[in-house]
Structures are given as C-alpha cells and as structure tokens.
Design a protein around this motif. Structure first.
Motif, short mmCIF file in Angstrom:
data_model
loop_
_atom_site.label_atom_id
_atom_site.label_comp_id
_atom_site.label_asym_id
_atom_site.label_seq_id
_atom_site.Cartn_x
_atom_site.Cartn_y
_atom_site.Cartn_z
N GLY A 69 0.74 -1.28 -0.02
CA GLY A 69 0.02 -0.13 -0.08
C GLY A 69 0.84 1.27 0.13
N ILE A 70 0.27 2.23 0.18
CA ILE A 70 0.75 3.77 0.09
C ILE A 70 1.78 3.97 1.17
CG2 ILE A 70 0.33 6.10 0.37
CD1 ILE A 70 -2.61 5.58 -0.74
N ARG A 71 1.53 3.52 2.30
CA ARG A 71 2.55 3.51 3.51
C ARG A 71 3.92 2.99 3.21
NH1 ARG A 71 1.83 4.05 8.90
NH2 ARG A 71 0.15 5.69 8.28
N GLU A 72 3.78 1.84 2.37
CA GLU A 72 5.16 1.04 2.18
C GLU A 72 6.02 2.06 1.05
OE1 GLU A 72 4.62 -2.86 1.04
OE2 GLU A 72 3.96 -3.48 3.06
N ILE A 73 5.19 2.73 0.18
CA ILE A 73 5.90 3.57 -0.91
C ILE A 73 6.44 4.70 0.06
CG2 ILE A 73 5.72 4.99 -2.95
CD1 ILE A 73 3.08 3.23 -3.65
N GLU A 74 5.77 5.16 0.95
CA GLU A 74 6.20 6.54 1.60
C GLU A 74 7.56 5.87 2.52
OE1 GLU A 74 2.04 9.02 2.30
OE2 GLU A 74 2.45 7.39 3.69
N PHE A 75 7.36 4.69 3.16
CA PHE A 75 8.33 4.10 3.85
C PHE A 75 9.61 3.80 3.21
CE2 PHE A 75 10.67 0.68 5.77
CZ PHE A 75 11.20 1.09 6.75
N PHE A 76 9.65 3.46 2.00
CA PHE A 76 10.79 3.13 0.87
C PHE A 76 11.31 4.16 0.78
CE2 PHE A 76 12.30 2.87 -3.30
CZ PHE A 76 12.88 1.50 -3.47
N ALA A 77 10.73 5.42 0.19
CA ALA A 77 11.45 6.68 0.39
C ALA A 77 11.91 7.23 1.49
CB ALA A 77 10.47 7.63 -0.50
N GLN A 78 11.05 7.35 2.81
CA GLN A 78 11.75 8.06 3.88
C GLN A 78 12.64 7.45 4.50
OE1 GLN A 78 8.12 8.30 6.11
NE2 GLN A 78 7.31 9.98 5.20
N THR A 79 12.66 5.97 4.45
CA THR A 79 13.93 5.18 4.86
C THR A 79 15.42 5.66 4.35
OG1 THR A 79 12.56 3.57 5.53
CG2 THR A 79 14.83 2.91 5.35
N GLN A 80 15.30 5.59 3.14
CA GLN A 80 16.38 6.22 2.32
C GLN A 80 16.83 7.65 2.42
OE1 GLN A 80 16.96 3.24 -1.51
NE2 GLN A 80 14.71 3.45 -0.92
N GLN A 81 15.81 8.43 2.65
CA GLN A 81 16.08 9.71 2.97
C GLN A 81 16.86 9.79 4.33
OE1 GLN A 81 11.99 11.07 1.91
NE2 GLN A 81 12.94 12.94 1.66
N LEU A 82 16.48 9.22 5.46
CA LEU A 82 17.11 9.06 6.73
C LEU A 82 18.48 8.64 6.48
CD1 LEU A 82 14.19 7.65 8.87
CD2 LEU A 82 15.09 10.16 8.73
N ILE A 83 18.55 7.37 5.72
CA ILE A 83 19.84 7.14 5.70
C ILE A 83 20.83 7.98 5.03
CG2 ILE A 83 21.28 5.27 4.64
CD1 ILE A 83 19.13 3.37 4.78
N ALA A 84 20.44 8.84 4.05
CA ALA A 84 21.55 9.47 3.32
C ALA A 84 21.20 10.92 3.44
CB ALA A 84 21.25 9.09 1.66
N GLY A 85 20.19 11.32 3.67
CA GLY A 85 19.92 12.98 3.95
C GLY A 85 20.66 13.71 4.63
N GLY A 86 21.55 13.12 5.73
CA GLY A 86 22.58 13.91 6.28
C GLY A 86 23.57 14.18 5.49
#
Length: 991
Positions: free
Chosen positions: A356-373
């Motif tokens: 569902g939608i939450r998995e797409i959001e999680f897919f993006a947010q997780t990698q943002q958290l990892i690399a966004g710094g």
C-alpha cells in the motif's frame, strides 16, 4: 479509462464541463440516472435549464449520475445548492479555486465574530470539496494536482483561523502586534503542518496533522501574559474553528497528537521543551515524520528557525550502527504477516496494507533518513519528489522510481474515491465482492475483475520493491561471518558482534539466554531427539526473533515459552520448516501471554498457522460449520465430543487472535469470526444435547426449542473473552404436555431440565477446559425467572412487564439455533415489541437513569475501561438502542443487531445528524479495534504503566497511532466527543 490520470489540467480557460475525460461506470439498472433525473426535475425551471445546457458535454451526465448512485456525501453537496453546481461546471477550475481561497481569506478578515468565521470557512470547504471531487472523478486534474489543491485549502484555512484568533487577542490587549493587519508576524507561535499536509499531499477526507510550538522569549505578548496558557488557549480556539461540527459541517478534523508525548503535554509546547525532547527522547518515527514538517501558519520566521534547529535530529551526518538499527526497527514496525498468499482485494487497506501507500512512503523516507544527512538534496517533503531524487542520485533505479510513482498515483486515486463515498477517512476496500463491484463502477471500471487485476498488479509491484529495500544488507550476517558457536555465550566477541548486527540491543543477555537453551535443563529438551532438532534450529530461530518488533523482548518471551512447554518436538520441527512464522510466534508470545500459554499447553494449535488458508480470507459461517462437523463427526463418546468441541473453540480463538495481533484482519472481521465460531458451536451443542435428551426422555408433541443470542453474540461483536448471553425459548402442544420417552417429563419441567443439560455441555470443565461461560440473566424476570420460557410467556412478558432496559437488550436478540418456522415466529414477536410506539421523553429518561446506575456500579473515570468509561462503548450502544426504541415504529428500517449498522441506518433515515453519526462510528471502530487486542492480551483491568512495550505497540498500531502516547490522547479526545453526543441526544430528549 486512464488510471494514471494525467488530467486535462493544461486546458486552462475552458469550462470544467468541457474538460471531463472519464466518468463512473453506469450499471444497467440505471437507478442512479433516475435518482439524478428526479432531482433535476424538482429544480426551478431556470436552474434546470442552466444545468441542462451543461449536460450536453461528454461525461457530465454520467459523472453526476454516478455521484447520485455511489456517493451520498457528494450527492448531498450537489443537491444542497444547484447554483453552486452550475457555477462549478461553468468555471475554469484552477482560477476558481484560487479565487475561492482568496475570497474566503478576505471575508474572514472582515468577519466580526467566530460564528461568521466558521460559516465562511465551511462554505469555502464545501465548494472546494465538490470542485476537487469533480476534477478527480472526471480526470480533469492529475491526482497530485488534486492533493495540492486540498492542501492549499487546508493551509489557507489554518492561516485564516489562526489570524482571526490572534486579531481577537489583540483586540483584548493580550498581544501587541507591530502590524495589526498581520498579528501572526513575530508572535512566537509556530504551527507545523505534518504528514501529507506538510508534503502538499492531503487526501480527500484527510485529518490535518499539526504540531504547535511557541518561543516564550520572542513573542508580542503583553507584559502580564503567561505564554503557555495563552498559546494553549489560542491553539484550542484554532482547532475549534476548524473542526467543530455546525449546521454547515466542518472544515478539517485537526489532529494535534504528533507533538512530543501527547498524552501528558499541552497542545502547545515551548520551543526549548521540544528541542530537549527531540534531542533526548526522539524516536525513529518522529524523525521520519519531521521529513515532511513545514511551517504553515503563525510566525513564519520562527517556524523556519525551529525547523533548522530540529534538522540535526532528523538528518544525521554519519550512518552508524545505531542509525542502521533504527532503520531496521522501522521496517519491523511496518511488517505485517500476510504469509505467502495473494494480496486480498476485499477488505484490503490501500494505505497500511501490504503493497500500500505507506510502504511507498516508507521506501522513500527510510532512504532519506539514511542518506539525507550527507546529501541535502534528499531533504524533500513530497514522496514522488523523493523518489525522483533517489533515482537521480542512483539510490534506486529509474525503473523502480517509475513503477512506484505509477503505483502511488493509482493507489492515491483509489483512496480518494473511497473517501468520497461518505467523507470518511477510510482506506479499506469493502469486505464483500458485491460492494467492491460497486466501488469499481464508481472508479470507472466495468467490473470488479478488471479493477482487481489492476489493483493487485500495483500492490504486488510495491510489495516487491519494499521487500528488496534491504537487499544486500544481509541482516543474518551469514555471508560475512564464520560459523557462530551459540554455546559460547556472552564471552565470545564474534557472537556479540553477530547479535548486534542482527539488531539486538542487549547482545550479552541474548547470548546468555541462548547458551541456557542449549545447555540448560528445560523440560521440553529432555527428549534427545527434540534437543537435537532444536540445536539445528537455533540459527534460524535467532534470525526469526531478530525480525520481531522488539528482538530482545522476543528472546525473553520465547525463553518463558520454552520453560512452560511440556512436549514440543513437533512444534520445534514445524518452526524449523516454517521460519517465517518465528517472528509471528514471537509477537504472540510477547504481546499476548494468554495465547502463549495456550500454545505451550497445546502445541498442536500451531498446525493452524501453517495451514495455507490461515492468511487468506476469514472462513465464513458455512465453512466453519463444515470444519466443526468434520472435527466432531467420529467422536467415540459424549465426553470426547465435548473435548473436541473445546479444542475446536480454542484453536479458533488462537488463530483469530493471532491474526488480530498480526494486523491481518480488522476488528470487525474478528468480531464476526468469533461470533461465527460461537454460533456454530451453539448450534452443534443444541443438536447433540437435544438428540441425547430425546433418547432418554422422549419428545413432547409439536415441541420446538430455540436458542436466542443476546449481547455481543447477538450483535456479532464478540471478542476472545466474550461470554454467551443466551435465552432458550420453547413451544409444544399444550393439550399433550407429556414426553413419550421411558423417563417421561411434563411441559415446563421437560424444557427446564433440557436447558440445564445444555448449559452443562458448555460449562463442564474437561481436560480442555470450559467451552464458554453462559449468562442467561437476560431471560424474562432474570435470575428470578425459569431458565427456559415458552414463546407465549416470553411475548406476554415483553409486551406487559419488561422494563426499558430489557427492550434495549432485545435490540440485539438474534435466533441462532431453531427450526426455520419457529425462528420466524420468534423474530415476528421481537419485531412487534421493538416497533411499538413509545414516549420519547420516558425512554430518554430511562436510558439516562440506566447509564448513571452503571456508572455508579462500574465507575466511569478509567478511560482505558473502553466499555464503561464516560464516552465509552456503553454510551454508543445506548445511543443506538435509544434511537431504535423511539424511531422503530415510524422507521422500522432502523432496526439492526449491529450498533454501527444502526448508526448508519439512523443517519440515512435522518434521525441522527451525519456529523454525530461519523463521530460515533469512528469511536465504535476505535473501541472495537482496541478491545479486541485487550481481551486477547489482558485478563484483568488494563494498566498502561505495567503493560509491556509489545502490547503498547500492537495497540498503537490497532488505533492507527504512531505511538502509545498518541493513542492515549486519541482515546481521551474520542471519549469526550462521544459523551457530548450522548448528552445531546439522550439528555436533550428528556422533558
């Protein structure tokens, strides 16, 4: 039709009516067209002619007819103002939306009182709601343009409402703004839009998630004004203006629970307290939530400054093991256990369900958290923008971005169409195929099958990418580490490193526990074959426990389980062969000790978990009856029959309970399943006891017996611990009252003995315990009356002697075991009683008196007592029962055994305002969701301070809250709303 929905947004200047590209599918029955045409015929000639001129354009008539058939909410907006509809069809939608927002802001600025502000904002919201729906349904705007429009309306509404509050405070001399026309400038109050509002992605019937902070050192407050009480009052006023239900409806539901520790903090929090919280206690989900945070109202400069100060909490410079463990935690918390079966269509939740939608959001947010710094370009709010940058930065492939973008847009359109039906924040498809077919028509498909095909394809694409999120991460550690000696214990650094890599936070304690398993004296391992099987299973077991939501607690729970297990060779083998079940079992053991104890006593219950049907659709009554018949068909004795019934009941409870915990069934599905199991057992016991009783005592001429379900079984709202509230009714030939058996009994005595035998079959304790506790106090005259009643005496009692509370209970009465003819006679009697004309004031007074009596006996101050708390489930049940008793004479269609269905009937029939119906339905769903969990996991009164983290997390998920503190705040707010509705309906009817 084109469900990627590019829209006709580029045709600026043209009227909306000329730009429609698609429409709902009109079924052959054409009932929908008749409904729309009937309304059209009732209009004034000028209005009708104006609309007829617009209906000549392609798709216009089909869209409006589809709205009439499929969306009560939108059709009500259409019917409420024909001129508004014509105005929208004639407008350029982009220009009209901009003008609507601007006009509302100007009007609010000139408004002299709060009631006028509320009216202006609600009318603006109603018109924009209809406009965005028409643009979405007609394919005029792509879905992300729709979400942006909805967000623009929300942001403007919040700004206007807050500006009004601050202008009022300035007029009272509470603040001294440098610019009276813009009192928010420099005021120190910061409103952050979170979630989809922050990202510009609001869904059609979304709550708006806000966090309110203030900087006490930089305000425009008058010298004698304390900051916190002032800003709390302003925040409460802001929420009231936006969400209080009036004749014109509401603007947006406001959710303030994403703030730090919402169950114990005020709705406005100081900047320093917030920064201290995020630095010391901020959790992974709060980091993810802050990705989308945006200063949307109040002091804009202070808001941007605060977000800059919070940024180091969100965007960490270095990826260390702790951050990686956080990411693993997020993935565990998202995990649901769907097994290997195909994703379901009916009942599937397109937001939080698999794929569902939450998995797409999680897919993006997780990698943002990892690399966004380290990569500031990844610090974007919108989900699709994040996917785009992840692809351009080579974190994901272009193909993954394109597939997830298409899936996201498709699922968001499904979500919108679901919410347009009744303006409810729902994300789940209907539970039955016929309802899904109607939804598919509303969505423009010609059949359920074609819709299901497209839906499943998108869900499976999302699931595939989501599962690959950590591909190459090797969470088991087996690729890079040599063989691990689990007997080495906490002294082996390689073992500790391996456990740390898996995500355990206390590796030394885990290592010691595992060594105890392998070397200790556990009763289950006294069998050498079982011990050897377990030794081979340990690596897979540790890997499975590491995938649990809290790995360290899962190890402790599994250790306690092993200590209680008496014979477990087969269980160990099953787990070894079905390793995906280890994390599921860990969840059960950690959150629901009651189920864990059942599994320890009866390891054969695990068989049901490996049945391929376990994660499929819940079995219906017919399938359960067939399984029950197979279970008892070759029982060699009555005692064995009772044992098999109990085992069947316990296995059913275990399997349904496990699915509740794993999030793979809704509370409503579980309630129905528990009721179906109980009903099948009741019917089976009734038949067997009747046969045995007749063999001993014979039959009476024309005898009939029936079991009436009352309470939670009657309403099909059962939980794992529900008693059975039953009434036994009978009939016979009064001229021939003696039975024809060797041990003949007469009339009432015959049926009293039979009822006692029946109760004994349920309550006798065998090797497998008690089947159900039976409560027959709802029979005529209660404990003082006979255990069984004739139909004639039952009818007389209900007509002459019964109290109001007994008629309230009768609204849930349902025949669950009887011949069809006798069942029909009973239902006629019940219906006649319920449809009697009654005095509204007398019933209201009786209901209020009974609620007060229950409060005195049970208490109503413990808000976690979801049944009896002020504003709890009893309030909702009483409202539903009251509405039936006072309206069933004129509107018998209101009657139903289900509380939620009664509320829906009452709203449809016009005896319950839609705004109140929505509050009560949402509250009932929340209470049912949480009650199912609590009845599974807690045997005494629930105490949050002693509840385990596992249970708190499962409850938060069931209540769709990010954490337990947010859930606690939601429960309190919900109970306050329900109590207000109860007092308005019941107390307001007492003369």
């Amino acid at each position: 039709m084109n469900h990627s929905a590019p829209g006709n947004a580029d045709k600026h200047g043209e009227s909306l009516a000329t730009r429609f590209a698609e429409a709902p599918h009109i079924a052959a029955s054409a009932i929908d067209e008749r409904r729309f045409e009937s309304w059209l015929a009732e209009l004034e000639p000028a209005q009708s002619a104006r609309l007829e001129a617009l209906l000549i354009h392609p798709c216009v008539r089909e869209i409006l007819a589809g709205i009439a058939e499929f969306s009560p909410y939108l059709f009500e907006l259409v019917r409420a103002d024909a001129s508004r509809l014509a105005r929208l069809l004639e407008c350029d939608p982009d220009r009209h939306l901009t003008a609507l927002i601007a006009e509302a802001r100007e009007a609010v600025l000139a408004a002299t009182d709060e009631a006028e502000v509320m009216r202006l904002l609600r009318r603006m919201k109603a018109e924009t709601a209809l406009l965005t729906a028409l643009c979405d349904i007609g394919g005029v705007w792509p879905v992300m343009r729709v979400t942006a429009a909805l967000t623009d309306v929300a942001v403007s509404s919040v700004q206007a409402a807050l500006q009004y509050q601050l202008r009022q405070e300035a007029a009272r001399g509470k603040i001294l703004p440098p610019n009276p026309e813009a009192p928010e400038e420099g005021c120190g109050l910061i409103v952050l839009a979170m979630g989809k509002m922050g990202a510009g992605e609001l869904n059609y019937s979304s709550d708006i998630d806000l966090i309110v902070f203030f900087d006490p050192d930089a305000t425009t407050l008058a010298p004698d004004i304390e900051p916190q009480p002032f800003f709390v009052r302003v925040t409460q006023g802001l929420a009231r203006v936006l969400q209080q239900r009036t004749y014109d409806g509401y603007v947006f539901r406001v959710d303030l629970r994403l703030r730090p520790d919402p169950s114990s903090t005020q709705v406005a929090i100081s900047r320093d307290a917030a920064l201290n919280y995020y630095e010391r206690e901020g959790r992974t989900w709060e980091r993810a939530a802050m990705i989308k945070a945006r200063a949307c109202a109040g002091d804009a400069k202070a808001g941007e400054a605060l977000l800059a100060e919070i940024a180091p909490f969100v965007w960490r410079k270095h990826l260390d093991f702790a951050a990686l463990a956080d990411v693993h935690d997020m993935k565990r918390q998202m995990q649901t256990y769907r097994g290997q079966s195909e994703i379901a269509v009916e009942g599937h939740n397109v937001k939080v369900g698999r794929g569902g939608i939450r998995e797409i959001e999680f897919f993006a947010q997780t990698q943002q958290l990892i690399a966004g710094g380290r990569n500031p370009e990844l610090r974007v709010r919108p989900t699709l923008a994040a996917l785009d940058i992840l692809a351009s930065s080579n974190w994901i492939t272009s193909a993954a971005r394109d597939e997830l973008t298409t899936a996201y847009e498709f699922l968001r359109r499904v979500e919108h169409r679901l919410q347009m039906i009744a303006d409810e924040q729902t994300h789940a498809l209907p539970e039955d195929k016929e309802a899904v077919e109607r939804f598919a028509w509303f969505f423009g498909y010609d059949s359920r099958e074609t819709f299901a095909r497209d839906l499943l394809r998108q869900l499976e694409i999302v699931q595939g990418h989501y599962e690959k999120l950590f591909e190459g991460d090797d969470p088991t550690g087996t690729a890079s580490l040599p063989a691990i000696d689990y007997r080495a214990g906490p002294d082996d650094p390689r073992l500790l490193q391996h456990l740390t890599t898996l995500g355990f936070k206390k590796p030394a304690a885990v290592a010691q526990t595992v060594r105890d398993w392998l070397t200790g004296d556990y009763r289950v391992f006294r069998n050498e074959q079982t011990r050897n099987a377990f030794v081979e299973f340990v690596p897979a077991l540790i890997d499975g426990l590491a995938r649990a939501e809290e790995p360290d607690r899962a190890v402790v729970a599994f250790d306690q389980f092993l200590g209680a297990l008496q014979r477990g060779g087969r269980l160990i083998t099953l787990l070894g062969q079905n390793r995906d079940l280890v994390a599921l079992v860990a969840l059960v053991l950690g959150a629901a000790p009651r189920l864990g104890e059942m599994l320890a006593r009866q390891p054969q219950l695990m068989d049901g978990l490996i049945d391929p049907r376990f994660f499929g659709a819940m079995p219906d009554r017919q399938e359960l009856s067939a399984r029950l018949a197979v279970t008892v068909q070759d029982a060699g004795s009555y005692e064995e029959f009772l044992d098999r019934l109990r085992l069947f009941g316990q296995e059913s409870l275990f399997l349904i309970g496990t699915r509740i915990l794993s999030g793979t069934v809704s509370a409503q599905q579980a309630s129905t399943a528990f009721a179906d199991v109980a009903e099948g057992i009741v019917h089976t016991v009734h038949g067997l006891v009747a046969d045995r009783f007749v063999a001993q005592h014979g039959r009476i001429k024309d005898q009939e017996t029936a079991i009436i379900a009352m309470g939670r079984l009657g309403s099909r709202e059962m939980t794992a611990s529900s008693d059975l509230d039953l009434i036994l009714l009978y009939d016979f030939d009064g001229d021939n009252p003696d039975s024809d058996g060797q041990k003949s009994l007469q009339g009432a005595h015959y049926f009293a003995r039979f009822t006692q035998r029946l109760i004994s079959a349920f309550t006798t304790r065998t090797n497998y315990g008690v089947l159900y506790e039976i409560d027959m106090r709802l029979r005529p005259s209660g404990r003082a009356g006979p255990v069984a009643s004739s139909l004639v005496s039952f009818a007389d009692y209900q007509a002459v002697e019964a109290w109001t509370w007994e008629h309230m209970a009768l609204t849930r009465a349902r025949v669950v075991s009887a011949s069809p003819e006798f069942a029909a006679r009973i239902q006629r009697v019940i219906r006649e009683v319920l449809t009697r004309r009654r005095d509204t004031a007398i019933i209201a007074n009786d209901v209020a008196d009974m609620r007060r009596a229950i409060a005195q006996e049970k208490g109503e101050t413990d808000y976690w007592d979801l049944k009896y708390a002020s504003g709890g489930m009893v309030d909702i049940d009483f409202i539903a029962q009251y509405l039936q008793l006072v309206h069933a004479h004129d509107k018998p269609e209101i009657l139903d055994v289900s509380t939620v269905q009664v509320l829906e009937n009452a709203a449809r029939l016009g005896v319950l305002p839609p705004s109140q119906a929505e509050i009560l339905r949402a509250a009932a769903r929340l209470y049912h969701d949480l009650t199912q969990i609590l009845r599974l996991c807690v045997s005494e009164r629930f105490k949050p301070e002693t509840a385990g983290t596992d249970l708190q997390r499962v409850m938060a998920r069931a209540g769709d809250a990010p954490d337990f503190s947010s859930l606690e705040a939601r429960v309190k707010e919900t109970q306050a709303e329900v109590r207000r509705v109860f007092q308005g309906i019941v107390a307001g009817s007492i003369s």
